[in-house]
Design a protein around this motif. Structure first.
Motif, PDB file in Angstrom:
ATOM      1  N   GLU A 258       0.827  -1.212   0.000  1.00 42.29           N
ATOM      2  CA  GLU A 258       0.000   0.000   0.000  1.00 42.29           C
ATOM      3  C   GLU A 258       0.864   1.266   0.000  1.00 42.29           C
ATOM      4  OE1 GLU A 258      -3.843   0.094   0.276  1.00 42.29           O
ATOM      5  OE2 GLU A 258      -2.992  -1.537  -0.867  1.00 42.29           O
ATOM      6  N   ASP A 259       1.947   1.263   0.774  1.00 45.05           N
ATOM      7  CA  ASP A 259       2.828   2.438   0.827  1.00 45.05           C
ATOM      8  C   ASP A 259       3.467   2.714  -0.527  1.00 45.05           C
ATOM      9  OD1 ASP A 259       2.272   2.948   3.434  1.00 45.05           O
ATOM     10  OD2 ASP A 259       4.131   2.087   4.236  1.00 45.05           O
ATOM     11  N   GLU A 260       3.852   1.650  -1.208  1.00 44.17           N
ATOM     12  CA  GLU A 260       4.461   1.823  -2.534  1.00 44.17           C
ATOM     13  C   GLU A 260       3.458   2.412  -3.523  1.00 44.17           C
ATOM     14  OE1 GLU A 260       7.940  -1.603  -2.492  1.00 44.17           O
ATOM     15  OE2 GLU A 260       5.886  -2.246  -2.868  1.00 44.17           O
ATOM     16  N   ILE A 261       2.219   1.930  -3.459  1.00 47.62           N
ATOM     17  CA  ILE A 261       1.182   2.441  -4.367  1.00 47.62           C
ATOM     18  C   ILE A 261       0.911   3.920  -4.064  1.00 47.62           C
ATOM     19  CG2 ILE A 261      -1.245   2.211  -5.075  1.00 47.62           C
ATOM     20  CD1 ILE A 261      -0.884  -0.863  -4.462  1.00 47.62           C
ATOM     21  N   ALA A 262       0.868   4.258  -2.772  1.00 47.94           N
ATOM     22  CA  ALA A 262       0.651   5.663  -2.380  1.00 47.94           C
ATOM     23  C   ALA A 262       1.750   6.554  -2.964  1.00 47.94           C
ATOM     24  CB  ALA A 262       0.623   5.783  -0.859  1.00 47.94           C
ATOM     25  N   ARG A 263       2.963   6.040  -2.962  1.00 44.13           N
ATOM     26  CA  ARG A 263       4.073   6.810  -3.503  1.00 44.13           C
ATOM     27  C   ARG A 263       3.882   7.063  -5.010  1.00 44.13           C
ATOM     28  NH1 ARG A 263      10.390   5.032  -2.741  1.00 44.13           N
ATOM     29  NH2 ARG A 263      11.236   6.785  -3.904  1.00 44.13           N
ATOM     30  N   GLY A 264       3.345   6.077  -5.709  1.00 44.43           N
ATOM     31  CA  GLY A 264       3.061   6.235  -7.140  1.00 44.43           C
ATOM     32  C   GLY A 264       2.021   7.320  -7.384  1.00 44.43           C
ATOM     33  N   TYR A 269       1.030  13.052  -9.162  1.00 36.03           N
ATOM     34  CA  TYR A 269       0.470  14.384  -8.947  1.00 36.03           C
ATOM     35  C   TYR A 269       1.552  15.452  -8.868  1.00 36.03           C
ATOM     36  CZ  TYR A 269      -2.613  17.949  -7.006  1.00 36.03           C
ATOM     37  OH  TYR A 269      -3.330  19.085  -6.793  1.00 36.03           O
ATOM     38  N   MET A 270       2.576  15.209  -8.031  1.00 36.32           N
ATOM     39  CA  MET A 270       3.579  16.238  -7.747  1.00 36.32           C
ATOM     40  C   MET A 270       4.593  16.413  -8.872  1.00 36.32           C
ATOM     41  SD  MET A 270       2.386  17.167  -4.844  1.00 36.32           S
ATOM     42  CE  MET A 270       3.603  18.334  -4.271  1.00 36.32           C
ATOM     43  N   GLU A 271       4.894  15.331  -9.595  1.00 35.16           N
ATOM     44  CA  GLU A 271       5.956  15.399 -10.607  1.00 35.16           C
ATOM     45  C   GLU A 271       5.421  15.368 -12.034  1.00 35.16           C
ATOM     46  OE1 GLU A 271       9.327  15.521  -9.829  1.00 35.16           O
ATOM     47  OE2 GLU A 271       9.008  15.383  -7.668  1.00 35.16           O
ATOM     48  N   GLU A 272       4.286  14.698 -12.241  1.00 35.39           N
ATOM     49  CA  GLU A 272       3.752  14.591 -13.606  1.00 35.39           C
ATOM     50  C   GLU A 272       2.497  15.450 -13.775  1.00 35.39           C
ATOM     51  OE1 GLU A 272       5.721  12.753 -15.427  1.00 35.39           O
ATOM     52  OE2 GLU A 272       6.709  11.464 -13.955  1.00 35.39           O
ATOM     53  N   GLN A 273       2.036  16.068 -12.721  1.00 35.07           N
ATOM     54  CA  GLN A 273       0.794  16.851 -12.723  1.00 35.07           C
ATOM     55  C   GLN A 273      -0.394  16.050 -13.266  1.00 35.07           C
ATOM     56  OE1 GLN A 273       3.694  18.634 -14.091  1.00 35.07           O
ATOM     57  NE2 GLN A 273       4.062  19.320 -12.006  1.00 35.07           N
ATOM     58  N   GLN A 314      -5.968  13.827   0.632  1.00 36.65           N
ATOM     59  CA  GLN A 314      -5.250  13.365   1.836  1.00 36.65           C
ATOM     60  C   GLN A 314      -3.892  12.788   1.459  1.00 36.65           C
ATOM     61  OE1 GLN A 314      -7.901  10.382   3.256  1.00 36.65           O
ATOM     62  NE2 GLN A 314      -9.146  11.777   4.488  1.00 36.65           N
ATOM     63  N   LEU A 315      -3.895  11.941   0.443  1.00 43.59           N
ATOM     64  CA  LEU A 315      -2.649  11.259   0.050  1.00 43.59           C
ATOM     65  C   LEU A 315      -1.590  12.242  -0.387  1.00 43.59           C
ATOM     66  CD1 LEU A 315      -4.003   8.187  -1.930  1.00 43.59           C
ATOM     67  CD2 LEU A 315      -2.428   8.094   0.007  1.00 43.59           C
ATOM     68  N   VAL A 316      -1.973  13.221  -1.214  1.00 44.06           N
ATOM     69  CA  VAL A 316      -0.941  14.123  -1.728  1.00 44.06           C
ATOM     70  C   VAL A 316      -0.515  15.152  -0.679  1.00 44.06           C
ATOM     71  CG1 VAL A 316      -1.569  13.768  -4.151  1.00 44.06           C
ATOM     72  CG2 VAL A 316      -2.553  15.689  -2.890  1.00 44.06           C
ATOM     73  N   SER A 317      -1.382  15.378   0.317  1.00 42.35           N
ATOM     74  CA  SER A 317      -0.964  16.331   1.354  1.00 42.35           C
ATOM     75  C   SER A 317       0.009  15.682   2.327  1.00 42.35           C
ATOM     76  CB  SER A 317      -2.175  16.909   2.083  1.00 42.35           C
ATOM     77  OG  SER A 317      -2.800  15.900   2.822  1.00 42.35           O
ATOM     78  N   GLU A 318       0.106  14.343   2.305  1.00 40.36           N
ATOM     79  CA  GLU A 318       1.114  13.639   3.111  1.00 40.36           C
ATOM     80  C   GLU A 318       2.475  13.672   2.419  1.00 40.36           C
ATOM     81  OE1 GLU A 318      -0.535   9.719   3.459  1.00 40.36           O
ATOM     82  OE2 GLU A 318      -2.278  10.491   4.513  1.00 40.36           O
ATOM     83  N   TYR A 319       2.513  14.309   1.254  1.00 38.48           N
ATOM     84  CA  TYR A 319       3.737  14.331   0.448  1.00 38.48           C
ATOM     85  C   TYR A 319       4.864  15.068   1.153  1.00 38.48           C
ATOM     86  CZ  TYR A 319       6.697  15.389  -3.619  1.00 38.48           C
ATOM     87  OH  TYR A 319       7.723  15.519  -4.504  1.00 38.48           O
ATOM     88  N   ARG A 320       6.016  14.433   1.250  1.00 37.30           N
ATOM     89  CA  ARG A 320       7.210  15.148   1.666  1.00 37.30           C
ATOM     90  C   ARG A 320       8.152  15.174   0.468  1.00 37.30           C
ATOM     91  NH1 ARG A 320       5.726  12.083   5.546  1.00 37.30           N
ATOM     92  NH2 ARG A 320       4.445  13.147   7.058  1.00 37.30           N
ATOM     93  N   ASN A 321       9.146  14.340   0.498  1.00 34.86           N
ATOM     94  CA  ASN A 321      10.021  14.329  -0.670  1.00 34.86           C
ATOM     95  C   ASN A 321      10.232  12.895  -1.090  1.00 34.86           C
ATOM     96  OD1 ASN A 321      11.637  15.273  -2.660  1.00 34.86           O
ATOM     97  ND2 ASN A 321      13.489  15.314  -1.397  1.00 34.86           N
ATOM     98  N   VAL A 322       9.479  12.430  -2.105  1.00 38.03           N
ATOM     99  CA  VAL A 322       9.553  11.014  -2.474  1.00 38.03           C
ATOM    100  C   VAL A 322      10.684  10.743  -3.447  1.00 38.03           C
ATOM    101  CG1 VAL A 322       7.166  10.438  -2.001  1.00 38.03           C
ATOM    102  CG2 VAL A 322       7.773  11.290  -4.261  1.00 38.03           C
TER     103      VAL A 322
END
Ligand SMILES: *Cc1c(COP(=O)(O)O)cnc(C)c1O
Length: 322
Positions: A258-264, A269-273, A314-322
């Motif tokens: 699940e963590d790996e999928i969240a990272r995808g 969102y953050m890198e490919e918009q 929620q998922l993207v607001s947990e974003y730090r630096n992947v």
């Protein structure tokens, strides 16, 4: 029973012309820099109804729908959206049976497309039993989500588009659940270019095709809700086509947490918009988490975008630096 072949995919591609979007194959600068390979994203997020499932559903309706009273399917969501849309285009009634595990946003979306949604049971198998009943009692045409030669040929058209745009692609990363997408793409791609490598990617939770390939025959698994809800569900027992296609044409299967999928999803969102649902983000996740070695040119199928937007935020607001 003969397996669908390249000629079926080529015929589907001609038939679908004008009915579906020919989606773009876009370079990913950030993933290319990170992985050392040239990474291309096949954006089925831009497909009408938000996933590739419109290809298989429309191909089936164009081939078999003309004289049907209506259509019916069991679906975890995206197939239902696609079928409802395709049926409405052909002015046919559409009934969709879903299990209670399907997220509410998907139910609402399918009803909005004019389909009659019936919630039955807690598994894909329960929903399928209701479909079988309606086929007999109401004379509707069943359109399966994956294990159907017309559906598989429709999904396989993605491989034709990729190899038309970039014949030099060496590796395809394909989300894998029931195997209509991966089976169709792998069969078509390997028939055109035998040296191409095709990797299926699933979630660890309830990975029915991976367990079946390991066992050497289709097996049932326990369904669990997860981030990649479009990858939930079994492969059907008996399975007619997709198990054999995946066994024959897939080089490898990778299972993600699940963590790996969240990272995808966050990376998309953050890198490919791009807004991408869990199932659509598994190829990105596999690359980000270095779950496979890649070189040359890699096409990643981004299979869909239909995620609950509250969950996405929620998922993207947990974003730090992947
Ligand atoms: C259905 C679906 C898949 C998996 O396709 P299968 O043919 O069942 O393997 C992957 N991603 C998305 C977005 C889907 O809707």
């Amino acid at each position: 029973m003969t397996l669908p072949a390249l000629r079926d995919v080529i015929a589907a591609s001609r038939r679908l012309h004008g009915h579906i979007v020919r989606t773009p194959l876009m370079p990913s600068a950030s993933l290319s820099a990170r992985s050392g390979a040239e990474i291309l994203l096949k954006l089925e997020t831009r497909q009408t109804t938000g996933s590739f499932k419109l290809r298989g559903a429309t191909n089936t309706l164009l081939l078999s729908g003309r004289h049907a009273k209506g259509v019916v399917a069991a679906s975890t969501g995206n197939h239902a959206r696609a079928l409802a849309y395709a049926a409405r285009e052909m002015s046919k009634p559409c009934v969709v049976c879903m299990s209670s595990l399907v997220p509410e946003n998907k139910v609402v979306a399918v009803r909005a497309l004019g389909a009659d949604v019936r919630i039955v049971g807690r598994s894909q198998d329960d929903a399928q039993d209701e479909v079988d009943r309606l086929v007999i009692s109401e004379g509707l045409l069943p359109v399966p989500p994956f294990d159907d030669e017309r559906v598989i040929a429709g999904q396989g058209t993605i491989a034709l588009e990729i190899l038309e745009d970039r014949p030099d692609v060496d590796t395809l990363l394909v989300p894998l659940s029931g195997g209509g997408l991966a089976g169709g793409i792998a069969m078509a791609a390997r028939s055109i270019k035998p040296s191409i490598r095709v990797v299926g990617i699933s979630m660890e939770k309830g990975a029915a095709m991976a367990s079946s390939l390991r066992a050497g025959h289709p097996v049932a698994v326990t369904e669990e809700p997860g981030l990649a809800d479009s990858l939930g569900g079994g492969i059907g027992i008996p399975n007619r086509y997709t198990f054999d296609l995946c066994r024959t044409y897939l080089d490898d299967v990778i299972l993600l947490t699940e963590d790996e999928i969240a990272r995808g999803i966050r990376h998309a969102y953050m890198e490919e918009q791009e807004i991408v649902e869990g199932a659509g983000a598994v190829g990105l996740a596999a690359l980000l988490c270095s779950r496979l070695n890649v070189s040359g040119t890699v096409a990643v199928i981004i299979s869909g975008k239909n995620i609950d937007m509250i969950r996405h935020r929620q998922l993207v607001s947990e974003y730090r630096n992947v």
